[in-house]
Design an enzyme around this catalytic site. Structure first.
Site, PDB file in Angstrom:
ATOM      1  CE  LYS A  29      -2.240  -1.056   3.781  1.00 40.69           C
ATOM      2  NZ  LYS A  29      -1.802  -2.445   4.009  1.00 40.69           N
ATOM      3  CB  THR A  30       3.556   2.427   2.243  1.00 42.17           C
ATOM      4  OG1 THR A  30       2.776   2.210   3.428  1.00 42.17           O
ATOM      5  CG2 THR A  30       4.376   3.699   2.408  1.00 42.17           C
ATOM      6  CD  GLU A  46      -0.391   2.983   3.473  1.00 41.49           C
ATOM      7  OE1 GLU A  46      -0.191   2.006   4.202  1.00 41.49           O
ATOM      8  OE2 GLU A  46       0.485   3.821   3.196  1.00 41.49           O
TER       9      GLU A  46
END
Length: 503
Positions: A161-162, A205
């Site tokens: 995600k990051t 995110e």
């Protein structure tokens, strides 16, 4: 907890403001001139950055902290809304679109209190907020409210995600679109984990760890993969899938990776991406070359070659994350040439294969990997960097791992045991509890002993300080030392580098 937070100027107090997710939200609100205060157990560079944009920070958590705005007159800040252009178009001149500013209206000074799942019910500020009947919100309520105000791109998934959200944000920033950004890691290109832009896009995110993903209603949702990673919250994978299916319903358009079997089985994304050209995804790759300095590939969009890509990030998992970012950037109307140019310059996020230093021929890398799948992907990428000099003595890949949470270690014990095949040397510490009570009869020593049954060089060091002291005597020229885990192991990297600098 209350459901709808007021983002028009009423003060907001964050309990645990120094956390990576909380601080990003606090930064956006402070930049929007909303009065922000918050507390944490210690001052950090993150809290200092918040102070630089006007947030009031306390290093003790006391009920009195909630009254800082009691004697002040507070005016509202305009929300970032009223976008008129269609979502999948970019201004031809690359300039940001001005946001409409509704009239300012007065508000009371009762603070809205924001906390995360990590805040305990006996927290002094939380108890005081309850007693005074202040409105209390989960941090996800703040993010959900922001997502509603923008043409939002929300990146979800168990892993990646990051990196994916940071890369999307960087591409849009590079293209002059001026996005607002809220991510779960620090990114040098945006100056931290958040930025307030003046364009219509928000890149966020979106975390599934506590189930709050169901609150998000983005215009464009992205799902990188789906696995069980938080057994402290979910009973099984089916419960995780249910949350992602809700996120799918709430997203106006969904982009997802069909390399993940769970996604293929349970979701129906409108736009797909895959590293496997045979799966028929909208976005795929060919002529891939994984190297220790980066990855080269040809990008294919719906059967047509877009062009060649030079990606500085290592490994299959980062190529997959990059495909997601390309799919998003193409969806919002960007040409491939500026997309590829931005990707070629992207340096990644902190704690995601972050090279912290090199001294005496040794390389020290910090990575957030804490799930078996992440460990395997990160170690495979690290193996690309560890070469055999002069065809003789091999450099060593040394994995230093701090398990994170008793529940995760116990649930995935056998998978963890199988995750270190790429490492030459393995150092295991005790488990970082993250506030959990050990009801699983699990320990780092037990994990180390199990790994040692199939690996020749495994060393158990009870504490992170023990691990550092061991490494001070064990490491040698050429070692590639990879610090793995979501806890506090990485705090030993700087003193270790300093040791070798002076000895």
């Amino acid at each position: 907890m209350s459901k709808t937070i007021n983002l028009r100027g009423q003060p907001v107090h964050f309990i645990g403001i120094g956390g990576i997710g909380m601080s990003a939200l606090a930064y956006i609100l402070a930049e929007r001139k909303i009065p922000v205060s918050g507390s944490d157990v210690r001052a950090t560079h993150i809290t200092r950055r918040l102070e630089s944009v006007g947030a009031n920070i306390f290093t003790e958590q006391r009920p009195e902290n909630l009254t800082i705005f009691q004697d002040e007159t507070v005016a509202t800040a305009p929300p970032a809304t009223a976008h008129s252009a269609p979502f999948n178009s970019v201004p031809s001149n690359g300039q940001a679109i001005a946001l409409a500013e509704p009239p300012v209206q007065p508000q009371g000074v009762t603070p809205q209190v924001v906390c995360s799942t990590a805040i305990r019910p006996n927290n002094a500020e939380y108890c005081a907020a309850l007693e005074r009947d202040y409105p209390i919100f989960h941090r996800s309520d703040v993010l959900a409210a922001l997502i509603k105000e923008y043409e939002s791109i929300a990146v979800a998934g168990t892993h990646g995600k990051t990196t994916t959200s940071s890369l999307i944000a960087y591409i849009l920033l590079h293209a002059g679109v001026d996005p607002t950004v809220v991510v779960g890691g620090e990114v040098e290109a945006i100056g931290g984990n958040a930025r307030l832009g003046h364009g219509r896009y928000l890149v966020a995110e979106a975390d599934e760890s506590d189930g709050s993903l169901v609150k998000m209603h983005p215009k464009l949702g992205v799902i990188t993969n789906i696995e069980l990673d938080h057994p402290d919250h979910y009973t099984d994978l089916h419960a995780v899938v249910d949350v992602f299916k809700t996120f799918e319903r709430h997203s106006q358009t969904l982009i997802a990776c069909i390399d993940c079997g769970v996604i293929r089985e349970h979701l129906q994304p409108q736009i797909t991406y895959s590293l496997d050209p045979t799966l028929g995804a909208d976005y795929t790759v060919q002529d891939v070359n994984y190297q220790g300095t980066g990855t080269q590939a040809t990008i294919v969009e719906r059967g047509q070659v877009l062009g060649k890509l030079n990606l500085p990030l290592l490994g299959r998992h980062n190529l997959s994350n990059t495909l997601a970012a390309i799919a998003v950037a193409r969806y919002v109307g960007l040409e491939f040439t500026p997309i590829a140019a931005a990707i070629a310059e992207f340096k990644g996020a902190k704690r995601r294969f972050e090279v912290r230093g090199q001294v005496k021929g040794m390389t020290f890398v910090d990575d957030y990997a804490h799930h078996p799948s992440e460990l395997q992907a990160t170690l495979a990428a690290a193996r690309l960097r560890v070469q055999i000099p002069n065809g003789s003595t091999a450099y060593r890949l040394i994995a230093v791992f701090q398990p994170h949470r008793y529940s995760r270690t116990a649930t995935f014990f056998e998978e963890f045991v199988q995750s270190f095949g790429e490492a030459d040397v393995i150092v295991i510490t005790d488990i970082y509890s993250a506030g959990e009570v050990n009801t699983h009869a699990i320990s780092g020593e037990r994990l180390a002993n199990a790994i040692a049954q199939q690996h020749q060089q495994v060393f158990y060091q009870p504490t992170v300080l023990d691990a550092r002291e061991f490494l001070q005597t064990f490491l040698q020229t050429g070692d590639f030392v990879l610090f793995l885990g979501a806890g506090n192991l990485n705090q030993q990297i700087t003193p270790l580098i300093e040791h070798f600098t002076h000895h």
